[in-house]
Design a protein around this motif. Sequence first.
Motif, PDB file in Angstrom:
ATOM      1  N   GLU A  84       1.002  -1.012  -0.020  1.00 19.97           N
ATOM      2  CA  GLU A  84       0.055  -0.018  -0.140  1.00 19.97           C
ATOM      3  C   GLU A  84       0.891   1.237  -0.055  1.00 19.97           C
ATOM      4  O   GLU A  84       1.718   1.364   0.842  1.00 19.97           O
ATOM      5  N   LYS A  85       0.733   2.086  -1.072  1.00 17.98           N
ATOM      6  CA  LYS A  85       1.540   3.291  -0.840  1.00 17.98           C
ATOM      7  C   LYS A  85       1.047   4.315  -0.152  1.00 17.98           C
ATOM      8  O   LYS A  85      -0.136   4.878  -0.470  1.00 17.98           O
ATOM      9  N   SER A  86       1.596   4.741   0.761  1.00 14.95           N
ATOM     10  CA  SER A  86       1.406   5.782   1.644  1.00 14.95           C
ATOM     11  C   SER A  86      -0.339   6.140   2.068  1.00 14.95           C
ATOM     12  O   SER A  86      -0.728   6.856   1.985  1.00 14.95           O
ATOM     13  N   PRO A  87      -0.657   4.946   2.540  1.00 22.63           N
ATOM     14  CA  PRO A  87      -2.172   4.961   2.719  1.00 22.63           C
ATOM     15  C   PRO A  87      -2.597   5.767   4.216  1.00 22.63           C
ATOM     16  O   PRO A  87      -1.617   5.898   4.876  1.00 22.63           O
ATOM     17  N   ASN A  88      -3.881   6.374   3.763  1.00 22.59           N
ATOM     18  CA  ASN A  88      -4.312   7.152   4.910  1.00 22.59           C
ATOM     19  C   ASN A  88      -5.030   6.335   6.240  1.00 22.59           C
ATOM     20  O   ASN A  88      -6.012   6.653   6.596  1.00 22.59           O
ATOM     21  N   LYS A  89      -4.303   5.332   6.380  1.00 24.92           N
ATOM     22  CA  LYS A  89      -5.101   4.251   7.608  1.00 24.92           C
ATOM     23  C   LYS A  89      -3.713   3.565   7.992  1.00 24.92           C
ATOM     24  O   LYS A  89      -2.814   3.271   7.326  1.00 24.92           O
ATOM     25  N   LYS A  90      -3.837   2.859   9.254  1.00 22.40           N
ATOM     26  CA  LYS A  90      -2.710   2.376   9.793  1.00 22.40           C
ATOM     27  C   LYS A  90      -2.586   1.002   9.229  1.00 22.40           C
ATOM     28  O   LYS A  90      -3.563   0.369   8.923  1.00 22.40           O
TER      29      LYS A  90
ATOM     30  N   TYR B 179       5.471   0.789   2.634  1.00 22.71           N
ATOM     31  CA  TYR B 179       5.958   1.851   2.096  1.00 22.71           C
ATOM     32  C   TYR B 179       7.347   2.653   3.048  1.00 22.71           C
ATOM     33  O   TYR B 179       7.226   2.514   4.089  1.00 22.71           O
ATOM     34  N   TRP B 180       8.110   3.499   2.242  1.00 22.63           N
ATOM     35  CA  TRP B 180       9.281   3.801   3.006  1.00 22.63           C
ATOM     36  C   TRP B 180       9.029   4.809   4.114  1.00 22.63           C
ATOM     37  O   TRP B 180       9.895   4.873   5.015  1.00 22.63           O
TER      38      TRP B 180
ATOM     39  N   ILE C 117       6.574  -9.162   7.390  1.00 15.79           N
ATOM     40  CA  ILE C 117       6.881  -7.859   7.052  1.00 15.79           C
ATOM     41  C   ILE C 117       7.961  -7.704   5.849  1.00 15.79           C
ATOM     42  O   ILE C 117       9.086  -8.324   6.015  1.00 15.79           O
ATOM     43  N   GLN C 118       7.635  -6.735   4.981  1.00 17.78           N
ATOM     44  CA  GLN C 118       8.738  -6.795   3.777  1.00 17.78           C
ATOM     45  C   GLN C 118       9.048  -5.076   3.889  1.00 17.78           C
ATOM     46  O   GLN C 118       7.932  -4.383   3.770  1.00 17.78           O
ATOM     47  N   GLY C 119      10.250  -4.810   3.868  1.00 16.34           N
ATOM     48  CA  GLY C 119      10.785  -3.369   3.676  1.00 16.34           C
ATOM     49  C   GLY C 119      12.045  -2.965   4.341  1.00 16.34           C
ATOM     50  O   GLY C 119      12.611  -3.882   4.662  1.00 16.34           O
ATOM     51  N   ASN C 120      12.007  -1.809   4.585  1.00 15.92           N
ATOM     52  CA  ASN C 120      11.279  -0.484   3.828  1.00 15.92           C
ATOM     53  C   ASN C 120      12.349   0.552   3.780  1.00 15.92           C
ATOM     54  O   ASN C 120      11.949   1.645   3.923  1.00 15.92           O
ATOM     55  N   LEU C 121      13.565   0.398   3.245  1.00 20.11           N
ATOM     56  CA  LEU C 121      14.435   1.428   3.051  1.00 20.11           C
ATOM     57  C   LEU C 121      14.024   2.358   2.041  1.00 20.11           C
ATOM     58  O   LEU C 121      13.317   2.097   0.972  1.00 20.11           O
ATOM     59  N   ASP C 122      14.249   3.602   2.352  1.00 17.98           N
ATOM     60  CA  ASP C 122      13.840   4.800   1.329  1.00 17.98           C
ATOM     61  C   ASP C 122      14.876   4.846   0.179  1.00 17.98           C
ATOM     62  O   ASP C 122      16.135   4.857   0.468  1.00 17.98           O
TER      63      ASP C 122
ATOM     64  N   LEU D 154      13.042  -2.673  -0.524  1.00 12.65           N
ATOM     65  CA  LEU D 154      13.039  -1.025  -0.581  1.00 12.65           C
ATOM     66  C   LEU D 154      11.553  -0.798  -0.137  1.00 12.65           C
ATOM     67  O   LEU D 154      10.740  -1.510  -0.184  1.00 12.65           O
ATOM     68  N   GLY D 155      11.328   0.609   0.460  1.00 11.96           N
ATOM     69  CA  GLY D 155      10.298   1.205   0.682  1.00 11.96           C
ATOM     70  C   GLY D 155       9.263   1.492  -0.666  1.00 11.96           C
ATOM     71  O   GLY D 155       7.989   2.037  -0.586  1.00 11.96           O
ATOM     72  N   HIS D 156       9.727   1.286  -1.819  1.00 18.42           N
ATOM     73  CA  HIS D 156       8.894   1.610  -2.993  1.00 18.42           C
ATOM     74  C   HIS D 156      10.019   1.304  -4.163  1.00 18.42           C
ATOM     75  O   HIS D 156      11.425   0.802  -3.657  1.00 18.42           O
ATOM     76  N   GLY D 157       9.764   1.243  -5.525  1.00 19.37           N
ATOM     77  CA  GLY D 157      10.488   0.734  -6.367  1.00 19.37           C
ATOM     78  C   GLY D 157      11.875   1.808  -6.546  1.00 19.37           C
ATOM     79  O   GLY D 157      11.878   2.755  -6.285  1.00 19.37           O
TER      80      GLY D 157
END
Length: 343
Positions: A245-251, A266-267, A284-289, A321-324
């Motif tokens: 989920e990219k920068s969702p407005n929910k936890k 997301y980063w 959990i997968q992530g999430n380096l900027d 990464l926290g996005h592509g």
Amino acid sequence: MKDSKFLRALNLQANSKPPVWFMRQAGRYLPEYQKVRKNFSNFLDMCKQPKICAELALQPIDRFGLDASILFSDILTIPDALNLGLAFHEGGGPKFSNPISSPQEIKKLMPFDVNNLGYVFKAVEETKNLLPKDIPLIGFCGSPWTLAAYSIEGGGSKDFKKTKNFMISHPEELQEFLEILSHACYEYLKQQVLSGVNALQIFDSWADLLSATELERFSLKYTRMLAHLLKKDPITADIPIILFEKSPNKKMVDILFKEITCASLYWQEDIQSIAKDFEGQYAIQGNLDPKVLLRSDELIWAETQKICNIMKKYPGFIFNLGHGITPDIEPSKVQVMIDATRQ
Ligand code: 1CP
């Protein structure tokens, strides 16, 4: 295969070192990709060559020895198969010649036929043939919402104004379209599984366009529909599902649901507090900027190790990464990041 670090992590089993792969690991930042890419003016024509897709998916595996491979294709193959006329022109993003510009066009849509995407399933088979036997292959699709946004907007955009106007003016027709897309995604992912993928990722790359209420109504409802369909089907029931989920407005803890195996963060998300919220229920997968990869080797090393240290005791951690990754990143910087995860 079941013992691969990546599938172990998805099963919430501990690994001594975290598995690592990253979003958009095959692509424009790699010179070996550019060499193949220059033979095609339209990116989509390249996606329709299964042997080339397999070669491209293997490039980052050969170069970096990553723990998982991702199918080389694009999320926009589904709207293309619905006859929206996708092309990627010179240096630019996606453009649809026949976007959804009115509710009537949703009513007139031709039924989705998964056989129009045979080139993707061949690409899965070709990639499986080339991949080392112990490296899992991830299949993917866009979330129904993200696919609807591109289909209505007619391509990429900063603010997706047309899509938001459509949502406000024609919410019910939009929901009809989202339901069509949910079923299309289900059939598409099922065929990817039948062709050999070992895990699935759903990209909700435009979740950030929506308020918390809209996110529930136009995105999560349909991602849940898709995940339910997959879990109900004996062919796909046991395949792990990763949700980005990219920068969702929910936890994230209020977004995830039992059919999802893993959250791809997301980063901007705080991985430490999410790990606490999840209490080991989800991988959990992530999430380096990804922008950290433009900085010094020392900084990349430190930021990568920071995440690995936070997640050291969490069963089910996958470094990503926290996005592509973006085209301006040097492959040598990626190597620094990978070495840091393996220390
Ligand atoms: O000109 C080129 O060389 C094309 C660049 C490119 C590549 C390499 C595009 C166009 N797509 C891809 C491959 C791709 N796309 C993969 C497989 C490669 C890999 O991951 O190793 C995957 C998984 C995707 C997924 C994808 N496509 C997403 C979701 C991930 C994310 O970044 O949020 C999205 C949003 C797309 C749409 C898309 N395709 C391509 C571009 C430039 C875009 C973004 C368009 C925009 O909104 O501006």
